[in-house]
Design an enzyme around this catalytic site. Structure first.
Site, PDB file in Angstrom:
ATOM      1  N   SER A 413       0.843  -1.206   0.000  1.00 35.40           N
ATOM      2  CA  SER A 413       0.000   0.000   0.000  1.00 35.40           C
ATOM      3  C   SER A 413       0.876   1.253   0.000  1.00 35.40           C
ATOM      4  CB  SER A 413      -0.869  -0.051   1.263  1.00 35.40           C
ATOM      5  OG  SER A 413      -1.996   0.753   1.134  1.00 35.40           O
ATOM      6  N   PRO A 414       0.378   2.345  -0.590  1.00 30.46           N
ATOM      7  CA  PRO A 414       1.185   3.568  -0.597  1.00 30.46           C
ATOM      8  C   PRO A 414       1.503   4.020   0.831  1.00 30.46           C
ATOM      9  CG  PRO A 414      -0.779   3.816  -1.971  1.00 30.46           C
ATOM     10  CD  PRO A 414      -0.922   2.520  -1.246  1.00 30.46           C
ATOM     11  N   GLN A 491       1.418   6.523  -7.019  1.00 31.48           N
ATOM     12  CA  GLN A 491       0.212   7.198  -6.530  1.00 31.48           C
ATOM     13  C   GLN A 491       0.440   8.701  -6.634  1.00 31.48           C
ATOM     14  OE1 GLN A 491      -0.791   7.584  -2.284  1.00 31.48           O
ATOM     15  NE2 GLN A 491      -2.762   6.614  -2.722  1.00 31.48           N
ATOM     16  N   TYR A 572      -7.267  14.873   1.254  1.00 34.93           N
ATOM     17  CA  TYR A 572      -6.403  15.697   0.392  1.00 34.93           C
ATOM     18  C   TYR A 572      -7.276  16.375  -0.674  1.00 34.93           C
ATOM     19  CZ  TYR A 572      -2.911  13.262   3.061  1.00 34.93           C
ATOM     20  OH  TYR A 572      -2.176  12.774   4.119  1.00 34.93           O
ATOM     21  N   ARG A 620      -7.977   5.799  -5.436  1.00 36.63           N
ATOM     22  CA  ARG A 620      -8.199   5.500  -4.011  1.00 36.63           C
ATOM     23  C   ARG A 620      -9.237   6.477  -3.470  1.00 36.63           C
ATOM     24  NH1 ARG A 620      -4.212   4.033   1.071  1.00 36.63           N
ATOM     25  NH2 ARG A 620      -4.406   1.987   0.137  1.00 36.63           N
ATOM     26  N   ARG A 715       1.114  -1.349   6.962  1.00 34.52           N
ATOM     27  CA  ARG A 715       1.997  -1.560   8.121  1.00 34.52           C
ATOM     28  C   ARG A 715       2.654  -2.935   8.141  1.00 34.52           C
ATOM     29  NH1 ARG A 715      -2.333   0.129  12.316  1.00 34.52           N
ATOM     30  NH2 ARG A 715      -3.536  -0.906  10.689  1.00 34.52           N
TER      31      ARG A 715
HETATM   32  C1  LIG Z   1       3.594   5.351   7.352  1.00 35.18           C
HETATM   33  C2  LIG Z   1       2.356   5.373   6.534  1.00 35.18           C
HETATM   34  C3  LIG Z   1       2.254   6.237   5.454  1.00 35.18           C
HETATM   35  C4  LIG Z   1       1.117   6.252   4.644  1.00 35.18           C
HETATM   36  N1  LIG Z   1       1.070   7.020   3.525  1.00 35.18           N
HETATM   37  C5  LIG Z   1       0.058   6.902   2.639  1.00 35.18           C
HETATM   38  C6  LIG Z   1       0.089   7.504   1.373  1.00 35.18           C
HETATM   39  O1  LIG Z   1       1.075   8.124   0.998  1.00 35.18           O
HETATM   40  N2  LIG Z   1      -0.984   7.365   0.564  1.00 35.18           N
HETATM   41  C7  LIG Z   1      -2.067   6.645   0.941  1.00 35.18           C
HETATM   42  O2  LIG Z   1      -3.030   6.541   0.176  1.00 35.18           O
HETATM   43  N3  LIG Z   1      -2.121   6.030   2.133  1.00 35.18           N
HETATM   44  C8  LIG Z   1      -1.078   6.117   2.973  1.00 35.18           C
HETATM   45  N4  LIG Z   1      -1.093   5.417   4.151  1.00 35.18           N
HETATM   46  C9  LIG Z   1      -2.245   4.563   4.450  1.00 35.18           C
HETATM   47  C10 LIG Z   1      -1.959   3.124   4.031  1.00 35.18           C
HETATM   48  O3  LIG Z   1      -1.759   3.012   2.639  1.00 35.18           O
HETATM   49  C11 LIG Z   1      -3.087   2.194   4.446  1.00 35.18           C
HETATM   50  O4  LIG Z   1      -4.269   2.604   3.781  1.00 35.18           O
HETATM   51  C12 LIG Z   1      -3.323   2.176   5.942  1.00 35.18           C
HETATM   52  O5  LIG Z   1      -2.109   2.166   6.652  1.00 35.18           O
HETATM   53  C13 LIG Z   1      -4.143   0.956   6.367  1.00 35.18           C
HETATM   54  O6  LIG Z   1      -3.486  -0.226   6.003  1.00 35.18           O
HETATM   55  P1  LIG Z   1      -2.715  -1.171   7.080  1.00 35.18           P
HETATM   56  O7  LIG Z   1      -3.715  -1.523   8.138  1.00 35.18           O
HETATM   57  O8  LIG Z   1      -2.267  -2.364   6.292  1.00 35.18           O
HETATM   58  O9  LIG Z   1      -1.569  -0.371   7.640  1.00 35.18           O
HETATM   59  C14 LIG Z   1       0.032   5.415   4.977  1.00 35.18           C
HETATM   60  C15 LIG Z   1       0.123   4.576   6.079  1.00 35.18           C
HETATM   61  C16 LIG Z   1       1.266   4.518   6.843  1.00 35.18           C
HETATM   62  C17 LIG Z   1       1.344   3.554   7.995  1.00 35.18           C
END
Ligand SMILES: Cc1cc2nc3c(=O)[nH]c(=O)nc-3n(C[C@H](O)[C@H](O)[C@H](O)COP(=O)(O)O)c2cc1C
Ligand SMILES: Cc1cc2nc3c(=O)[nH]c(=O)nc-3n(C[C@H](O)[C@H](O)[C@H](O)COP(=O)(O)OP(=O)(O)OC[C@H]3O[C@@H](n4cnc5c(N)ncnc54)[C@H](O)[C@@H]3O)c2cc1C
Length: 763
Positions: A413-414, A491, A572, A620, A715
């Site tokens: 994921s981004p 992204q 955003y 997204r 994560r």
């Molecule tokens: C450190 C970090 C940075 C993130 N940056 C972005 C981002 O740049 N773009 C985005 O769409 N989501 C971002 N997210 C959200 C994640 O892509 C994801 O949607 C969210 O962490 C839930 O997924 P998970 O439970 O697997 O962590 C970020 C999450 C984390 C933890």
């Protein structure tokens, strides 16, 4: 102790029995308004676990109950002319009347007084008793009488159901039958409970029920309609009711009951009076019987009645909430069943079997390995068109979008790294993204990469608006493509009202201590009281931002990215246009959803026009603002996705939240997946699920059930770049692609995983 049990259902009778067994000197009376044989309903299902608890509580009645059990192992799903049968589910059923008669006999033998045909109107009639157990069922009068104390919460659910019986045999399987009628879909839950009778519960949406006119029919008329609908399955047998004492058609909406407290003075609620669990997970009687055993025990182990009530509530409430959560998942599946009626029968059956989330992919393998492997092969064939020789986990099935084929369904994921210099990705990004591509995911995303300097979230965000950015990104893309077979997505985003903020590990979303830049938004609404007020965008601003997206897309193409994602989530810029929480414009870009989507769609069309036709675009979105009706709801997200699909978006990346400081998200395992599921199956567009998906079993269950097409893990990939390769070893899948430099590590990992399986008895 003088005890009054108000209600002679499973809870009241079993509590009386349990109390007598603890101390025969108790003076116990059960008051039941009906006659001994007057029971509404047919058979109930009990698990092996409940039966063990009954045996421990009272071996005598448990043995008689066991002697009258009907057992079956399979679940059969009749749907669109196919019968899908899976085994290993192990149920036992008993007639409700038989169960009650056994408990009545046992209670009488123990010296409990059973008073039938005595309706208790108020607990004031029972002042002579030391303890009043209100086991007076779903519509408990006692609960209503003392509502101020118990504070009941009653949630009347959407579907209509009627509990019928039949002499047709359903003795080979717990059977679900889905039938399309002229009024809409109707379904039956059928199971045998004695030698010649089966329960046959008919259920449908309220809409179908109204169209069929059931509300205006008496019981005989509505049974005749049900018999005609399910004729093919009834083998000439009729459907029967034993709810003659109920006026009207006997169709009900299931009420989910939960009370804030279960006791008031010497009155205590038990069974359905205290809490209900939807019949589709067959646990109401279990809850009633196990609560009866527990309270009787605590009344003898605790120092006084108040402490016994406290312990009863503390311990039973946990169990009730656990079952109610599974029951809610299950009943919601049935409420939404029409959403799944386009699925292939195999996938439909899988979705049905895993609906409560208590049964996962690997759990199904334990129940019926052959069936699960057949389903896995179906999944592979539906994705590739080829019949596979051997089954493999769904997550390792390729996925095709336009000219792009991903080797598996795992997406990094981004994730913003806040490590760029003036928008230029650094060696950190090369190593971070390179390692995740080596880690085996089918698709790796860059973090949100910004289309302009002022569109960055923080000074550490990456950009794609200068030649230096393009060159640095190209180096990383080349690494990924040269050294791995992962695909690489970018992204693109613009921070809008959430721009000019600190690095993620500083104070996220808080303005910079110095050097803030002007920020843009659809309306001049600050993200929080601490953030700067953005400037409301003019049409010229919108044209400029659109052109920045076009330029960034052209650079992304020159860099060689395989897929482009537009970040329209998390508050955003584009997300701020979409949600009415932050879009208060009065021109053609605000107001109704079509207006709020106008600018995001203009950008999408502009980007699509310059992005190569064989490369896909994902978007997204935040499918829930978590602020109720004031913002985007999952329902509105369906409409957003419908419009994005109409515009030509290939896949929706379904995230949620981060659009308002007022949000009240409800977290949990896979907590955003229901939104991806709803969009995929209501709109008919591929989706990516994201949010607290962290086990291979989660991924496989989501994919096989058709809840999403890809799973994004964020994560988990921070703590383990090789998440996919580790999952492959754990699942015994040997074909995941490792970098050749790491082959020795691969071999050891697989060997260790196999040994671990041997020791845990899995092989
Ligand atoms: C450190 C970090 C940075 C993130 N940056 C972005 C981002 O740049 N773009 C985005 O769409 N989501 C971002 N997210 C959200 C994640 O892509 C994801 O949607 C969210 O962490 C839930 O997924 P998970 O439970 O697997 O962590 C970020 C999450 C984390 C933890
Ligand atoms: C369609 C359907 C299918 C189900 N299938 C299953 C299943 O497969 N497995 C399972 O475990 N559970 C099942 N249940 C749930 C199960 O029937 C109930 O959870 C269970 O009966 C609860 O027991 P209880 O003793 O609390 O209440 P009840 O069984 O409702 O008993 C309450 C008793 O109190 C009496 N009463 C009420 N008010 C008064 C009054 N004022 N004075 C005197 N008497 C009164 C009533 O006549 C009744 O006999 C199903 C329920 C439904 C609706």
């Amino acid at each position: 102790m003088r005890v009054a049990c108000l209600g002679g259902g499973p809870a009241g009778l079993y509590f009386a029995i349990s109390m007598k067994l603890h101390d025969p000197s108790h003076d116990i009376t059960v008051f039941e308004r009906n006659r001994p044989d007057d029971t509404f309903g047919w058979g109930v299902v009990l698990s092996d676990e409940t039966l063990e608890n009954l045996t421990a509580g009272d071996p005598v009645s448990a043995k008689t109950i066991r002697d009258h059990f009907a057992y079956w192992d399979d679940i059969a799903v009749h749907y669109r002319g196919r019968i899908i049968v899976s085994g290993g589910h192990g149920f036992s059923g008993i007639g409700r009347k038989k169960l009650l008669n056994i408990l009545q006999d046992r209670a009488s033998a123990l010296g409990i007084e059973l008073v039938f045909e005595r309706e208790i109107a108020s607990t004031d009639e029972l002042t002579d008793y030391d303890l009043i157990v209100a086991a007076d069922g779903l519509n408990s009068k006692t609960r209503t009488e003392h509502a101020e104390a118990f504070k009941p919460e009653i949630d009347r659910r959407a579907c209509k159901f009627v509990w019928l019986g039949t002499h047709q045999k359903f003795d080979d399987a717990f059977t679900f039958i889905f039938e399309q009628t002229e009024y809409g879909w109707m379904w039956a839950h059928a199971y045998q409970f004695d030698g010649d009778t089966a329960t046959f519960i008919v259920e449908c949406s309220e809409d179908t029920w109204a169209k069929a006119g059931f509300g205006e029919m008496n019981q005989a008329e509505s049974i005749a309609v049900c018999e005609a609908i399910f004729e093919e399955y009834l083998g000439g047998h009729c459907l029967m009711t034993n709810a003659h004492h109920i006026r009207g058609s006997a169709w009900l909406n299931f009420p989910r009951v939960l009370c804030e407290t279960w006791s008031h003075g010497n009155v205590v609620l038990m069974g359905d009076a205290a809490a209900t669990a939807h019949f589709s997970i067959g646990s109401g009687t279990k809850l009633a019987l196990e609560s009866a055993i527990a309270l009787a025990e605590y009344l003898h182990s605790e120092k006084d009645m108040a402490s016994a009530f406290q312990r009863y509530e503390d311990e039973r409430r946990m169990e009730v909430l656990r079952l109610q959560s599974a029951a809610r998942n299950s009943l919601e599946w049935f409420e939404d069943a029409e959403r799944y009626l386009n699925l292939d029968p195999v996938q439909f059956a899988y979705s049905l079997l895993t609906r409560s989330q208590r049964i996962s992919h690997e759990n199904l393998r334990l129940r019926d390995k052959a069936w699960l492997e057949g389903a896995e092969k179906w999944f592979q064939k539906s994705a590739t068109g080829e019949t596979p020789d051997a089954p493999h986990p769904p997550m390792f099935t390729p996925f095709k979008l336009r000219g792009l084929t991903l080797k598996n369904r795992i997406v990094v994921s981004p994730m913003a790294q806040y490590s760029a210099v003036d928008g230029t990705p650094t060696d950190w990004h090369l190593v971070h993204l390179g390692a995740r591509a080596q880690g085996g995911a089918g698709l790796v995303f860059t973090e949100m990469t910004c289309v302009s300097a002022e569109g960055r979230i923080s000074p550490g965000c990456t950009g794609l608006y200068a030649p230096a950015h393009e060159a640095a990104w190209k180096r990383i893309v080349d690494f990924v493509h040269t050294h791995t077979d992962s695909k690489f997505g970018i992204q693109l985003g613009h921070s809008g009202p959430k721009g000019s903020t600190q690095l993620g590990w500083e104070a996220a979303d808080a303005p910079l201590k110095q050097g803030n830049w002007e920020i843009l938004a659809p309306s001049a609404i600050a993200w929080s009281a601490h953030n700067q007020v953005p400037r409301e965008m003019t049409c010229a601003d919108m044209d400029k931002v659109r052109d920045q997206y076009i330029a960034a897309t052209e650079m992304a193409q020159r860099c060689g990215f395989d897929l482009l994602e537009l970040h329209y989530a998390h508050g955003y810029l584009m997300s701020a246009f979409i949600t009415s929480l932050t879009n208060r414009r009065t021109d053609g870009y605000g107001g109704a959803l079509d207006n709020r989507l106008r600018f995001p769609l203009e950008v999408f069309h502009a980007v699509r026009a310059v992005w190569p036709a064989d490369k896909p675009i994902s978007v997204r979105i935040s499918a829930n603002d978590w602020v109720g009706e004031d913002g985007v709801t999952p329902e509105e997200a369906v409409e957003i996705a419908r419009r994005l699909k109409g515009a030509g978006v290939d896949i929706i990346d379904v995230s949620a939240g981060q659009t308002s400081v007022r949000a009240q998200p409800v977290y949990g395992r896979m907590f955003q997946t229901p939104f991806a599921d709803r969009i995929r199956n209501e709109v008919g567009i591929p989706t990516m699920a994201v949010g607290n998906i962290y086990e291979p079993d989660h991924v496989n269950s989501i994919l096989m059930a058709g809840r999403a097409d890809l799973c994004c893990l964020a994560r988990p990939h921070l703590s383990d770049p090789n998440w996919t390769l580790h999952a492959a070893a754990q699942l015994g899948y040997e074909d995941a692609a490792w970098s050749k430099q790491y082959y020795a590590g691969r071999d050891q990992l697989h060997r260790l995983a196999q040994r671990a399986e041997m020791f845990t008895g899995k092989v």
